[in-house]
Design a protein around this motif. Structure first.
Motif, PDB file in Angstrom:
ATOM      1  N   UNK A 156       1.124  -1.152  -0.105  1.00 59.46           N
ATOM      2  CA  UNK A 156      -0.375  -0.098  -0.211  1.00 59.46           C
ATOM      3  C   UNK A 156       1.017   1.300   0.172  1.00 59.46           C
ATOM      4  N   UNK A 157       1.360   1.552   1.025  1.00 62.04           N
ATOM      5  CA  UNK A 157       2.526   2.407   1.331  1.00 62.04           C
ATOM      6  C   UNK A 157       3.413   2.792  -0.681  1.00 62.04           C
ATOM      7  N   UNK A 158       3.885   1.165  -1.000  1.00 60.47           N
ATOM      8  CA  UNK A 158       5.065   1.502  -1.904  1.00 60.47           C
ATOM      9  C   UNK A 158       4.072   2.060  -3.666  1.00 60.47           C
ATOM     10  N   UNK A 159       2.713   0.988  -3.368  1.00 59.81           N
ATOM     11  CA  UNK A 159       1.781   2.231  -3.818  1.00 59.81           C
ATOM     12  C   UNK A 159       1.197   3.852  -4.017  1.00 59.81           C
ATOM     13  N   UNK A 160       1.566   3.932  -3.013  1.00 62.03           N
ATOM     14  CA  UNK A 160       0.351   5.538  -2.725  1.00 62.03           C
ATOM     15  C   UNK A 160       1.902   6.735  -3.183  1.00 62.03           C
ATOM     16  N   UNK A 184       5.128   5.006  -5.251  1.00 62.63           N
ATOM     17  CA  UNK A 184       5.248   5.126  -6.665  1.00 62.63           C
ATOM     18  C   UNK A 184       3.913   5.350  -7.754  1.00 62.63           C
ATOM     19  N   UNK A 185       2.794   4.888  -7.083  1.00 65.78           N
ATOM     20  CA  UNK A 185       1.385   4.567  -8.683  1.00 65.78           C
ATOM     21  C   UNK A 185       0.720   6.057  -8.104  1.00 65.78           C
ATOM     22  N   UNK A 186       0.914   7.163  -7.510  1.00 65.79           N
ATOM     23  CA  UNK A 186       0.130   7.845  -6.669  1.00 65.79           C
ATOM     24  C   UNK A 186      -1.432   8.955  -7.380  1.00 65.79           C
ATOM     25  N   UNK A 187      -0.951   8.681  -8.666  1.00 63.83           N
ATOM     26  CA  UNK A 187      -2.429   8.318  -9.533  1.00 63.83           C
ATOM     27  C   UNK A 187      -3.063   8.178  -9.833  1.00 63.83           C
ATOM     28  N   UNK A 188      -3.450   6.606  -8.737  1.00 64.20           N
ATOM     29  CA  UNK A 188      -4.391   6.077  -8.581  1.00 64.20           C
ATOM     30  C   UNK A 188      -5.596   5.907  -7.843  1.00 64.20           C
ATOM     31  N   UNK A 189      -6.495   5.783  -8.536  1.00 65.33           N
ATOM     32  CA  UNK A 189      -7.525   6.199  -7.723  1.00 65.33           C
ATOM     33  C   UNK A 189      -7.710   5.739  -6.385  1.00 65.33           C
ATOM     34  N   UNK A 190      -7.601   4.624  -6.489  1.00 67.51           N
ATOM     35  CA  UNK A 190      -7.792   3.137  -4.625  1.00 67.51           C
ATOM     36  C   UNK A 190      -6.215   2.586  -4.851  1.00 67.51           C
ATOM     37  N   UNK A 191      -5.956   2.533  -3.341  1.00 61.35           N
ATOM     38  CA  UNK A 191      -4.575   1.974  -3.845  1.00 61.35           C
ATOM     39  C   UNK A 191      -5.033   0.488  -2.486  1.00 61.35           C
ATOM     40  N   UNK A 192      -6.299  -0.358  -2.552  1.00 63.44           N
ATOM     41  CA  UNK A 192      -6.890  -1.195  -2.204  1.00 63.44           C
ATOM     42  C   UNK A 192      -6.124  -2.115  -3.397  1.00 63.44           C
ATOM     43  N   UNK A 224       9.912   1.304  -9.300  1.00 61.27           N
ATOM     44  CA  UNK A 224      11.391   2.057  -8.188  1.00 61.27           C
ATOM     45  C   UNK A 224      12.863   2.730  -8.882  1.00 61.27           C
ATOM     46  N   UNK A 225      12.678   3.091  -9.892  1.00 58.97           N
ATOM     47  CA  UNK A 225      13.916   3.509 -10.808  1.00 58.97           C
ATOM     48  C   UNK A 225      14.939   3.695  -9.730  1.00 58.97           C
ATOM     49  N   UNK A 226      15.277   4.686  -8.478  1.00 55.90           N
ATOM     50  CA  UNK A 226      16.277   5.091  -7.658  1.00 55.90           C
ATOM     51  C   UNK A 226      16.414   4.203  -6.931  1.00 55.90           C
ATOM     52  N   UNK A 227      15.802   3.189  -6.789  1.00 55.79           N
ATOM     53  CA  UNK A 227      16.074   2.235  -5.865  1.00 55.79           C
ATOM     54  C   UNK A 227      16.331   2.656  -4.705  1.00 55.79           C
ATOM     55  N   UNK A 228      15.115   3.345  -3.865  1.00 54.73           N
ATOM     56  CA  UNK A 228      15.834   4.266  -2.760  1.00 54.73           C
ATOM     57  C   UNK A 228      14.687   3.839  -2.491  1.00 54.73           C
ATOM     58  N   UNK A 229      13.779   4.016  -3.223  1.00 47.04           N
ATOM     59  CA  UNK A 229      11.903   3.610  -2.210  1.00 47.04           C
ATOM     60  C   UNK A 229      11.910   2.264  -1.080  1.00 47.04           C
TER      61      UNK A 229
END
Length: 376
Positions: A114-118, A120-128, A164-169
């Motif tokens: 959930x955290x990773x998706x928020x 890396x994919x902040x534009x997602x309508x839902x993170x369920x 995760x292109x920067x490999x820091x997330x």
């Protein structure tokens, strides 16, 4: 090395849930190198809504292994790995609780998709999980079963790793091994809290109030603060040394006390909306249509449950303004405004307070609303 995990549970009271099914896929970043999938006999009742959601019932689990029979396998497959789950805090807490019942301290690092998706994919309508994987075109089957959800989480995790292109997330969101668990100090604090309605105050080592709020279940709310992964939650977990409380018997008085306390003793951290608002509902209103209760120009006293038997709470409305709150014994004279004002704590309610009280009186039942003598 990662262990992609999903757990189905019995539901029920916090920290009293049991595992009914578990699925773990050991993933080396490229492929699955081991897996473990099993039903589990939880030795406790499954809540009806969980049966409807998962399809798992007690009859299915009669011959399933009990947790102590699969515990060694879980330890072995997750050894040296980071647990990955959608809402990892929940799965990790449940797993640690089961191991604790066996007298074993199970600790792993965790990652939450959930955290990773928020991030890396902040534009997602839902993170369920269901809506997110569908939006990404990820095929999924057996939703709300452990292996179906674990496979969906695995496919989602692969997408997130590629993004995760920067490999820091991943490093930044990797949680401490004991996230979601309470320290001995926090456990002692929670144990001292009542499961009743009131206001609570959280203090740091310097005896300064760092947070306060209201709740219908103070014990549950403090537990939530101590397991929250929000920025405020993490700060409260680090800094809280003591928690005190005041019972109010009902939410209306709790709400008014919080508003007064914030003005007089502003806490270090901004109070969350649900800990502050009287009716934390979409658009500020509960569902359903009712004739709105208006305070305009009224002189009334709102009577509701008190803190103990033989007591009532009183909220004074004078000329349409919230002016006082307090408690009285049932045999106390309450229809005289002068006497009433002398026993109540003054409240200086503004427009927002009036709005919230009107909503409360519209949608919540109280013991009584009594017209009182005019001040003239």
């Amino acid at each position: 090395m990662y262990s992609i995990l999903d757990i189905e549970t019995t539901g029920g009271k916090y920290n009293e849930e049991g595992i009914t099914e578990i699925a773990i896929h050991k993933f080396d970043g490229h492929k699955v190198v081991d897996k473990f999938i099993s039903l589990v006999n939880p030795e406790r009742e499954i809540q009806p809504f969980v049966v409807n959601l998962t399809g798992i019932n007690s009859k299915m689990l009669q011959s399933a292994p009990k947790f102590h029979e699969v515990a060694k396998r879980i330890v072995e497959i997750t050894e040296g790995t980071t647990l990955v789950a959608h809402n990892a805090q929940f799965d990790y807490r449940i797993l640690r609780t089961e191991f604790r019942r066996l007298g074993y301290n199970f600790e792993r690092k965790t990652l939450c998709t959930v955290d990773l998706a928020k991030l890396l994919i902040p534009e997602a309508e839902s993170h369920s999980l269901g809506k997110l994987v569908r939006s990404l075109g990820i095929p999924v089957s057996d939703r709300h079963r452990a292996n179906g959800d674990a496979l969906a989480t695995l496919k989602l995790f692969k997408v997130l790793l590629n993004k995760d292109l920067n490999k820091t997330i991943i490093h930044e969101v990797t949680r401490a091994e004991t996230l979601g668990e309470l320290s001995q100090r926090q456990l002692r604090i929670v144990d001292q809290m009542p499961s009743e309605t009131g206001v609570y105050y959280m203090f740091n080592k310097d005896r300064k109030i760092i947070y306060l709020g209201k709740s219908k279940d103070i014990k549950k709310r403090i537990n939530q603060h101590f397991t929250s992964d929000t920025e405020t939650g993490r700060n409260l977990q680090k800094e809280t040394r003591k928690v005190t409380f005041e019972l109010t018997g009902n939410e209306l008085v709790a709400y008014l006390k919080v508003h007064e306390e914030i003005k007089r003793n502003p806490p270090k951290y901004r109070v969350n909306g649900d800990d502050l608002a009287l009716l934390p509902t979409p658009n500020g209103k509960p569902s359903g249509q009712k004739e709105p209760f208006r305070l305009d120009g009224k002189n009334v006293m709102v009577v509701d449950k008190g803190r103990e038997i033989g007591e009532r709470s009183a909220v004074l409305i004078k000329n349409g303004q919230v002016k006082g709150m307090g408690f009285y014994e049932l045999n106390h004279q309450i229809n005289n405004l002068h006497i009433l004002e002398s026993i109540l704590t003054p409240v200086n309610g503004g427009v927002e307070v009036i709005k919230q009280v009107e909503l409360y009186l519209t949608y919540r039942k109280v013991v009584d609303i009594i017209e009182i003598n005019s001040p003239n």
